[in-house]
Design a protein around this motif. Structure first.
Motif, PDB file in Angstrom:
ATOM      1  N   UNK A 113      98.961  46.952  62.314  1.00 29.48           N
ATOM      2  CA  UNK A 113      98.306  45.754  62.841  1.00 29.48           C
ATOM      3  C   UNK A 113      99.097  45.180  64.015  1.00 29.48           C
ATOM      4  N   UNK A 114     100.422  45.162  63.887  1.00 31.50           N
ATOM      5  CA  UNK A 114     101.270  44.652  64.973  1.00 31.50           C
ATOM      6  C   UNK A 114     101.208  45.571  66.184  1.00 31.50           C
ATOM      7  N   UNK A 115     101.187  46.887  65.942  1.00 30.68           N
ATOM      8  CA  UNK A 115     101.116  47.838  67.052  1.00 30.68           C
ATOM      9  C   UNK A 115      99.854  47.639  67.882  1.00 30.68           C
ATOM     10  N   UNK A 116      98.775  47.230  67.223  1.00 30.12           N
ATOM     11  CA  UNK A 116      97.506  47.016  67.909  1.00 30.12           C
ATOM     12  C   UNK A 116      97.324  45.563  68.354  1.00 30.12           C
ATOM     13  N   UNK A 117      98.408  44.776  68.227  1.00 24.61           N
ATOM     14  CA  UNK A 117      98.410  43.368  68.656  1.00 24.61           C
ATOM     15  C   UNK A 117      97.427  42.494  67.871  1.00 24.61           C
ATOM     16  N   UNK A 118      97.204  42.824  66.598  1.00 24.07           N
ATOM     17  CA  UNK A 118      96.394  41.989  65.727  1.00 24.07           C
ATOM     18  C   UNK A 118      97.337  41.106  64.908  1.00 24.07           C
ATOM     19  N   UNK A 119      97.266  39.804  65.126  1.00 24.19           N
ATOM     20  CA  UNK A 119      98.127  38.863  64.407  1.00 24.19           C
ATOM     21  C   UNK A 119      97.416  38.432  63.123  1.00 24.19           C
ATOM     22  N   UNK A 120      97.623  39.190  62.077  1.00 24.33           N
ATOM     23  CA  UNK A 120      96.916  38.974  60.823  1.00 24.33           C
ATOM     24  C   UNK A 120      97.918  38.925  59.664  1.00 24.33           C
ATOM     25  N   UNK A 121      97.777  37.922  58.829  1.00 24.25           N
ATOM     26  CA  UNK A 121      98.648  37.770  57.663  1.00 24.25           C
ATOM     27  C   UNK A 121      98.004  38.434  56.443  1.00 24.25           C
ATOM     28  N   UNK A 122      98.806  39.176  55.685  1.00 19.91           N
ATOM     29  CA  UNK A 122      98.325  39.829  54.471  1.00 19.91           C
ATOM     30  C   UNK A 122      98.960  39.160  53.251  1.00 19.91           C
ATOM     31  N   UNK A 123      98.122  38.749  52.300  1.00 18.49           N
ATOM     32  CA  UNK A 123      98.620  38.163  51.056  1.00 18.49           C
ATOM     33  C   UNK A 123      98.090  38.975  49.886  1.00 18.49           C
ATOM     34  N   UNK A 124      98.977  39.372  48.981  1.00 10.80           N
ATOM     35  CA  UNK A 124      98.556  40.102  47.795  1.00 10.80           C
ATOM     36  C   UNK A 124      98.172  39.128  46.684  1.00 10.80           C
ATOM     37  N   UNK A 125      97.432  39.627  45.710  1.00 14.85           N
ATOM     38  CA  UNK A 125      96.826  38.775  44.684  1.00 14.85           C
ATOM     39  C   UNK A 125      97.807  37.866  43.964  1.00 14.85           C
ATOM     40  N   UNK A 126      99.020  38.359  43.703  1.00 15.83           N
ATOM     41  CA  UNK A 126      99.992  37.551  42.965  1.00 15.83           C
ATOM     42  C   UNK A 126     100.610  36.464  43.838  1.00 15.83           C
ATOM     43  N   UNK A 127     100.349  36.503  45.146  1.00 13.35           N
ATOM     44  CA  UNK A 127     100.890  35.487  46.044  1.00 13.35           C
ATOM     45  C   UNK A 127      99.975  34.267  46.151  1.00 13.35           C
ATOM     46  N   UNK A 128      98.695  34.445  45.793  1.00 14.33           N
ATOM     47  CA  UNK A 128      97.778  33.311  45.876  1.00 14.33           C
ATOM     48  C   UNK A 128      96.931  33.122  44.615  1.00 14.33           C
ATOM     49  N   UNK A 129      97.269  33.856  43.558  1.00 14.25           N
ATOM     50  CA  UNK A 129      96.558  33.695  42.295  1.00 14.25           C
ATOM     51  C   UNK A 129      95.192  34.341  42.263  1.00 14.25           C
ATOM     52  N   UNK A 130      95.024  35.446  42.952  1.00 20.02           N
ATOM     53  CA  UNK A 130      93.742  36.134  42.987  1.00 20.02           C
ATOM     54  C   UNK A 130      93.579  37.120  41.843  1.00 20.02           C
ATOM     55  N   UNK A 131      92.523  37.902  41.913  1.00 20.24           N
ATOM     56  CA  UNK A 131      92.281  38.924  40.905  1.00 20.24           C
ATOM     57  C   UNK A 131      93.297  40.048  41.068  1.00 20.24           C
TER      58      UNK A 131
END
Length: 211
Positions: free
Chosen positions: A104-122
């Motif tokens: 994502x960084x190589x393609x200049x996409x500034x995107x944050x990734x959060x996994x389920x245990x970081x935000x209480x998801x499934x």
């Protein structure tokens, strides 16, 4: 000017060959051709150490050799070079969050990734968040395709949030409002989250103006 351009190639002839005039003349002819057409190209022969001086079509061939996913010939040179330099490392880390972030960084996409245990998801889900929507055509489609290519099989994209800030100033009424909206993009067909509409939220800031 490098040493190959200054050197006299006949000077390195063994003594027993220097006495042959025809061989010396042939050597000088070869030397002229070598210095005219080859010496200034030698730097580009070290392909991976001198990517910055390679022509675009050469970069494209190198990318094909490394089988770089989501590589396109219309990418900027800077992005092409970053993808090639990281190709081996990214392939070795494929299926990890680190590999996804790197691409994502190589393609200049500034995107944050959060996994389920970081935000209480499934369990085994993750979500993406960005405040910088790209002007690139089909950028969202390209991002989702890249994520699918580099993530591990068990991880499922739950949502993609596009955060936008809208500012409204009302000088007559004496306060300023700032609205921050959050847009949720449908995750995909492989999970039972079927919401095409998204969550909305805003933050309001009021400040009195004293005249």
């Amino acid at each position: 000017m490098n040493k190959l351009e200054r050197a006299s190639y006949t000077a390195i002839f063994p003594e027993n060959l220097k006495k042959y005039k025809n061989l010396t003349a042939f050597s000088k002819s070869i030397e002229k051709i070598f210095k005219t057409y080859i010496v200034d190209k030698i730097e580009t022969l070290a392909l991976f150490y001198n990517l910055e001086v390679q022509e675009d079509n050469v970069l494209d061939e190198i990318a094909w050799f490394f089988n770089i996913d989501k590589y396109r010939v219309d990418l900027d040179r800077e992005i092409k070079i970053k993808l090639i330099k990281s190709a081996y490392w990214v392939h070795s880390k494929k299926g990890t969050k680190t590999a996804v972030i790197s691409q994502l960084k190589n393609l200049n996409y500034e995107i944050k990734i959060e996994e389920w245990f970081e935000y209480g998801g499934r369990p085994f889900t993750f979500r993406l968040t960005t405040v910088n929507e790209s002007k690139e055509k089909d950028w969202l489609k390209n991002v989702l395709s890249l994520i699918e290519e580099y993530k591990n099989v068990r991880s499922i994209l739950e949502a993609f949030y596009l955060l936008k800030e809208k500012k409204y100033e009302y000088h007559v009424l004496g306060y300023k409002e700032v609205f921050i909206s959050r847009k949720r993009v449908n995750a995909g067909e492989d999970i039972d989250v079927k919401k095409n509409l998204f969550l909305g939220a805003y933050k309001q800031i009021r400040k009195e103006i004293v005249k």
